[in-house]
Design a protein around this motif. Sequence first.
Motif, PDB file in Angstrom:
ATOM      1  N   GLU A   1      -7.327   6.659  10.459  1.00  0.00           N
ATOM      2  CA  GLU A   1      -5.977   6.097  10.354  1.00  0.00           C
ATOM      3  C   GLU A   1      -5.813   5.436   8.989  1.00  0.00           C
ATOM      4  OE1 GLU A   1      -4.946   4.952  15.009  1.00  0.00           O
ATOM      5  OE2 GLU A   1      -5.388   3.369  13.561  1.00  0.00           O
ATOM      6  N   GLU A   2      -4.614   5.447   8.483  1.00  0.00           N
ATOM      7  CA  GLU A   2      -4.281   4.746   7.248  1.00  0.00           C
ATOM      8  C   GLU A   2      -3.011   3.949   7.485  1.00  0.00           C
ATOM      9  OE1 GLU A   2      -5.568   4.457   4.107  1.00  0.00           O
ATOM     10  OE2 GLU A   2      -7.378   5.552   4.699  1.00  0.00           O
ATOM     11  N   GLU A   3      -3.049   2.679   7.134  1.00  0.00           N
ATOM     12  CA  GLU A   3      -1.831   1.876   7.189  1.00  0.00           C
ATOM     13  C   GLU A   3      -1.112   1.996   5.852  1.00  0.00           C
ATOM     14  OE1 GLU A   3      -2.976  -2.050   8.299  1.00  0.00           O
ATOM     15  OE2 GLU A   3      -3.253  -1.522  10.407  1.00  0.00           O
ATOM     16  N   PHE A   4       0.181   1.783   5.837  1.00  0.00           N
ATOM     17  CA  PHE A   4       0.943   1.873   4.584  1.00  0.00           C
ATOM     18  C   PHE A   4       2.200   1.019   4.667  1.00  0.00           C
ATOM     19  CE2 PHE A   4       2.452   5.385   7.283  1.00  0.00           C
ATOM     20  CZ  PHE A   4       3.825   5.174   7.291  1.00  0.00           C
TER      21      PHE A   4
ATOM     22  N   ILE B   1      -7.926  11.123  -0.202  1.00  0.00           N
ATOM     23  CA  ILE B   1      -8.463  11.765   1.002  1.00  0.00           C
ATOM     24  C   ILE B   1      -8.034  13.220   0.938  1.00  0.00           C
ATOM     25  CG2 ILE B   1      -8.393  11.876   3.528  1.00  0.00           C
ATOM     26  CD1 ILE B   1      -7.483   8.934   3.506  1.00  0.00           C
TER      27      ILE B   1
ATOM     28  N   LYS C   1      -2.946   5.496  -2.626  1.00  0.00           N
ATOM     29  CA  LYS C   1      -3.912   6.478  -2.097  1.00  0.00           C
ATOM     30  C   LYS C   1      -3.234   7.832  -1.897  1.00  0.00           C
ATOM     31  CE  LYS C   1      -7.324   5.285   0.641  1.00  0.00           C
ATOM     32  NZ  LYS C   1      -8.154   4.878   1.800  1.00  0.00           N
TER      33      LYS C   1
ATOM     34  N   LYS D   1       0.839  -1.195   0.000  1.00  0.00           N
ATOM     35  CA  LYS D   1       0.000   0.000   0.000  1.00  0.00           C
ATOM     36  C   LYS D   1       0.877   1.249   0.000  1.00  0.00           C
ATOM     37  CE  LYS D   1      -3.762   2.399   2.330  1.00  0.00           C
ATOM     38  NZ  LYS D   1      -4.806   2.315   3.357  1.00  0.00           N
TER      39      LYS D   1
ATOM     40  N   LYS E   1       1.884   3.316   9.781  1.00  0.00           N
ATOM     41  CA  LYS E   1       0.528   3.815  10.056  1.00  0.00           C
ATOM     42  C   LYS E   1       0.554   5.302  10.364  1.00  0.00           C
ATOM     43  CE  LYS E   1      -1.426   2.840  14.050  1.00  0.00           C
ATOM     44  NZ  LYS E   1      -2.048   2.070  15.151  1.00  0.00           N
TER      45      LYS E   1
ATOM     46  N   ILE F   1      -3.319  11.543   0.051  1.00  0.00           N
ATOM     47  CA  ILE F   1      -3.832  12.222   1.239  1.00  0.00           C
ATOM     48  C   ILE F   1      -3.237  13.624   1.255  1.00  0.00           C
ATOM     49  CG2 ILE F   1      -2.001  11.248   2.723  1.00  0.00           C
ATOM     50  CD1 ILE F   1      -4.100  11.313   5.025  1.00  0.00           C
TER      51      ILE F   1
ATOM     52  N   SER G   1      -2.109   8.795  11.501  1.00  0.00           N
ATOM     53  CA  SER G   1      -3.430   9.245  11.940  1.00  0.00           C
ATOM     54  C   SER G   1      -3.662  10.654  11.411  1.00  0.00           C
ATOM     55  CB  SER G   1      -3.523   9.231  13.470  1.00  0.00           C
ATOM     56  OG  SER G   1      -2.508  10.031  14.045  1.00  0.00           O
TER      57      SER G   1
ATOM     58  N   LEU H   1       1.043   5.418   0.133  1.00  0.00           N
ATOM     59  CA  LEU H   1       0.352   6.626   0.580  1.00  0.00           C
ATOM     60  C   LEU H   1       1.208   7.828   0.184  1.00  0.00           C
ATOM     61  CD1 LEU H   1      -2.315   6.932   2.104  1.00  0.00           C
ATOM     62  CD2 LEU H   1      -1.021   7.039   4.239  1.00  0.00           C
TER      63      LEU H   1
END
Length: 485
Positions: free
Chosen positions: A273-276, A249, A206, A167, A261, A208, A263, A169
């Motif tokens: 929260e998003e994990e990556f 986002i 993703k 993943k 991760k 953000i 926040s 980010l």
Amino acid sequence: MARLVVLGAGVSGHTAATFAKHWLGDSHEVVVISPNSKWNWIPSNIWVGVGQMTPEDVVFELAPVYQKAGIDFKQAKAVSIHPEGKKESEKPYVTIEYTDPSKKGEIEEVEYDYLINATGPKLNFAATPGLGPEHNSLSVCTYQHAAEANDHLQIAIEKMKKGEKQKFLIGTGHGMCTCQGAAFEYIFNIEHELRKAGVRDKAEIKWISNEQFLGDFGVAGLHIKWGGHIVSSKVLAESLFAERGLDWITGAHVKEVQKGKLSYELLDGTEGEEEFDFAMLIPPFSGVGLKAYDKEGNDITDKVFMPNGFMKVDADYTPKSFEEWKGDDWPKYYQNPDYPNMFAVGIAFAPPHPISKPAKSVNGTPITPAPPRTGMPSGIIGKTVAHSIVEMIQGKADKPMHHASMAEMGAACIASTGKGLFDGTAVALTVYPVVPDYDKYPGTGRDPDYTFGEIGLAGHWIKHILHYMFMWKAQLKPGWTLIPE
């Protein structure tokens, strides 16, 4: 003989110093003070960050270039400015600390007749706990950061080739960041490289960011001519993200980055929260921490700089609501109001306010893109200020005669969305003016005849050609003065 001292050797400082020396000749001194030994074409760091260029492709040593030009180069960081001199002498000066390995730590006072502050920003990773290459996320803000990001990208690609999902980010790491454009380029170049590597199906990617909407870019978004129609940058950006399978986002303030991760808080006050496995997050910028002292040695930093560390110039800093903002708020000459022989260019000058409409979350957390002051405007401002100072040194004027307000200036931007001779693409945009003028251009704030864009292979070729043109120009090779900013 007058002496012009330039603090910083990025796009704006290097442009100002080289043009000033070109126009002044040997009759006057130009001194550049920079903590870095190398010049970096930062827009191509994106390609270093995906392994399509090496760090050596985007840098060169400053010392031989300045020696050839007759510019005195001191590899050092500026520590303080003394615009009134000191008790023993009224000659203004800056205090510097050498970073040159042969003189590391030595302190020197460098007197000046004119000063250009072009230090660029401090990359303020500390604003968000856990943010940055020394902690839990990556960056492409320097060529070293970009090379490290590519190392992590190649590791992720190898994992995906073995069947492991990853993943990604990409975006901004704080509610007050700028340079969304660099993150925009990076997310599309990551996606492009993963497709080329045959592992796109193993990746979730993703976005953000602190933008209130996709396509804000810190300039309140755009309405541009695109394929014969007037289209908003929000629609264009959302279309591009959807086309490439990228989720997003927006309106996010990243609160903390932990290992794997992060926040965040949104404008509506909700938290998430998003994990990556891989996170590249642009940090917020601040001034580099220069201090200022008067003749008696009293601290006048608050008089010279805004609280964010950027230097005050001829802008209107009166607090106003968004509805009261005018193009005239923005500086024209980049001259300090209290010390007329001091100027600030590029990111070093304090903007009067954001360009995007300011916003806070329901909890009171500011989430607003800071105004960009990089790229083409940065070079234009550096050259314009140099022109004014040269004329004052030569006795042709007693005040700055050349202006370059971002509210009266157009700019071109080419954002890479993937590098490749035949499969590369880029978004090519022109915008006029950079700061929207809603009185002159009701509705969109910009002239629709000069605000347009396209995406395609031709844009990529132009960006690639510009890389070599600006590297050539910055090294002062034959014809460099003919290449525009």
